[in-house]
Enzyme design. Structure first.
Site, PDB file in Angstrom:
ATOM      1  N   ARG A 114       0.840  -1.196   0.000  1.00 35.56           N
ATOM      2  CA  ARG A 114       0.000   0.000   0.000  1.00 35.56           C
ATOM      3  C   ARG A 114       0.872   1.242   0.000  1.00 35.56           C
ATOM      4  NH1 ARG A 114      -0.871   2.451   4.378  1.00 35.56           N
ATOM      5  NH2 ARG A 114      -1.053   0.588   5.686  1.00 35.56           N
ATOM      6  N   ASP A 152      -8.689  18.229 -15.508  1.00 34.82           N
ATOM      7  CA  ASP A 152      -8.948  16.837 -15.859  1.00 34.82           C
ATOM      8  C   ASP A 152      -8.561  16.667 -17.326  1.00 34.82           C
ATOM      9  OD1 ASP A 152     -10.035  14.382 -16.648  1.00 34.82           O
ATOM     10  OD2 ASP A 152     -11.702  14.535 -15.245  1.00 34.82           O
ATOM     11  N   LYS A 210      -9.326   5.216 -19.052  1.00 34.14           N
ATOM     12  CA  LYS A 210      -9.730   5.634 -20.385  1.00 34.14           C
ATOM     13  C   LYS A 210      -8.562   5.505 -21.375  1.00 34.14           C
ATOM     14  CE  LYS A 210     -13.680   6.644 -18.373  1.00 34.14           C
ATOM     15  NZ  LYS A 210     -13.401   6.688 -16.937  1.00 34.14           N
TER      16      LYS A 210
END
Length: 379
Positions: free
Chosen positions: A48, A174, A199
């Site tokens: 992590r 973004d 994406k």
């Protein structure tokens, strides 16, 4: 600095020193042997907190966006959440584009607002309205998507950066629709770049992820702290898949852009179509801005049906090669109805999208086949 495609293939990805493998190893491990208490090899103790495969991806993304540091996450919204919780406090306000992604708006309006962080939607092309909305002391973030989802508006990043910085505000961009191949917002003055790596960066519809890339190292340290403390990191296999995909990002974006441009021009001539939204068209209201700050116009096309919402739904249902599905940016072409699908969470809000709108994620198939499918769907 070497060229984009060279960095996409090589940045942070030297051959493995132990074996000579030219592809970075996939480190599927949760923990790491210590050489005595606190004797960490390469700083790794628990995946992590740090994983070599994820670190390689972060190095590559920082290089492609020309930032000082990148952090990757389990999803784009996980990245956004860490960013907003790092920089915002109760009483602060977020100014965001009036056609932002529905999931971003939901995060801000339904999760951030109950904790005391306000928001104000504004048309980012109305610069006087932006200046009025970005209030010193209280506006912590000016949030910009460009091109925006799904209306394909393009904002002038350099001008927005000047407005934001004059008020002591961070400009967040973004960059999901453009990808760093077509646009690097940090070089235009933005402070933070956000990606849904699901994406175009992933590009094959097989991995979910998100990323933040920053210009300022101190802000990067603060974000990395919460990345670890909150723990919404991407796994090493997801990071490895993204590294694989980055190597072909440039050639994929060239084909996405070429196909989308052909389709946008074809849609302009179709009698059933009332409006075509694509920044590569000279008729687009932001075409000059897009041409100035982008090296291509991307693979996303939206259009409105003259006959209204039912006609838009019929087109989505009749399409065959264009798959009816949410998401975007994969090698395969997708079609969707934003009002009822990806942007349903914005219904009834200032960010509601037109019900007669259809959004295309144009893939890299043979463009003549895509045009034939749209022809029958619109017929």
């Amino acid at each position: 600095m070497t060229g984009f495609d060279t960095r996409a293939i090589h940045a942070g990805q030297d051959p493995d020193p132990a074996t000579g493998a030219v592809i970075p190893p996939l480190h599927l491990t949760t923990t790491y042997k210590q050489d005595g208490v606190g004797g960490l090899r390469g700083g790794y103790e628990y995946s992590r907190s740090g994983n070599p495969t994820r670190d390689t991806l972060q190095t590559a993304l920082a290089s492609l966006e020309q930032g000082t540091r990148a952090m990757t996450f389990a999803s784009g919204l996980a990245a956004e959440d860490v960013l907003l919780r790092t920089v915002c406090r109760p009483g602060d306000r977020i100014v965001l584009g009036g056609d932002a992604y529905g999931g971003t708006y939901r995060l801000i309006s339904k999760v951030q607002e109950p904790w005391g962080v306000g928001h104000l939607p504004v048309d980012l092309n109305d610069l006087d309205a932006v200046r009025e909305a970005v209030a010193p002391e209280t506006t912590r973030v000016l949030w910009c998507e460009t091109p925006s989802n799904p209306l394909l508006n393009v904002s002038d990043i350099a001008v927005l950066a000047e407005i934001a910085h004059a008020a002591g505000t961070l400009l967040v961009v973004d960059n999901t629709f453009a990808s760093p191949y077509l646009q690097q917002p940090l070089t235009l003055g933005a402070d933070v770049v956000v990606h849904s790596t699901t994406k175009y960066l992933g590009g094959h519809s097989d991995v979910v992820g998100g990323a933040l890339v920053v210009a300022d190292a101190e802000l990067g340290e603060r974000l990395a702290y919460l990345q670890n403390a909150a723990g919404a990191v991407n796994g090493p296999f997801d990071a490895w898949l993204l590294l694989r995909s980055l190597k072909t990002l440039g050639v994929r974006m060239d084909r996405h852009s070429a196909n989308a441009g052909r389709i946008a021009e074809w849609l302009l001539e179709h009698p059933a179509v009332g409006d075509v939204l694509y920044p590569g068209l000279p008729q687009h209201r932001n075409h000059e801005i897009a041409a100035k700050q982008m090296s291509g116009f991307g693979g996303m096309v939206s259009f409105r049906l003259r006959a209204g919402e039912e006609a838009a739904l019929r087109v989505c249902e009749r399409a065959q090669l264009f798959t009816l599905a949410e998401s975007l940016g994969g090698v395969e072409s997708l079609i969707e109805h934003p009002h009822r699908m990806t942007h349903a969470s914005a219904a009834g809000s200032p960010l509601e999208v037109p019900a007669d709108l259809v959004r295309l994620s144009v893939g890299i198939e043979d463009v003549d086949d895509l045009l034939a499918d749209l022809d029958q769907a619109l017929g």
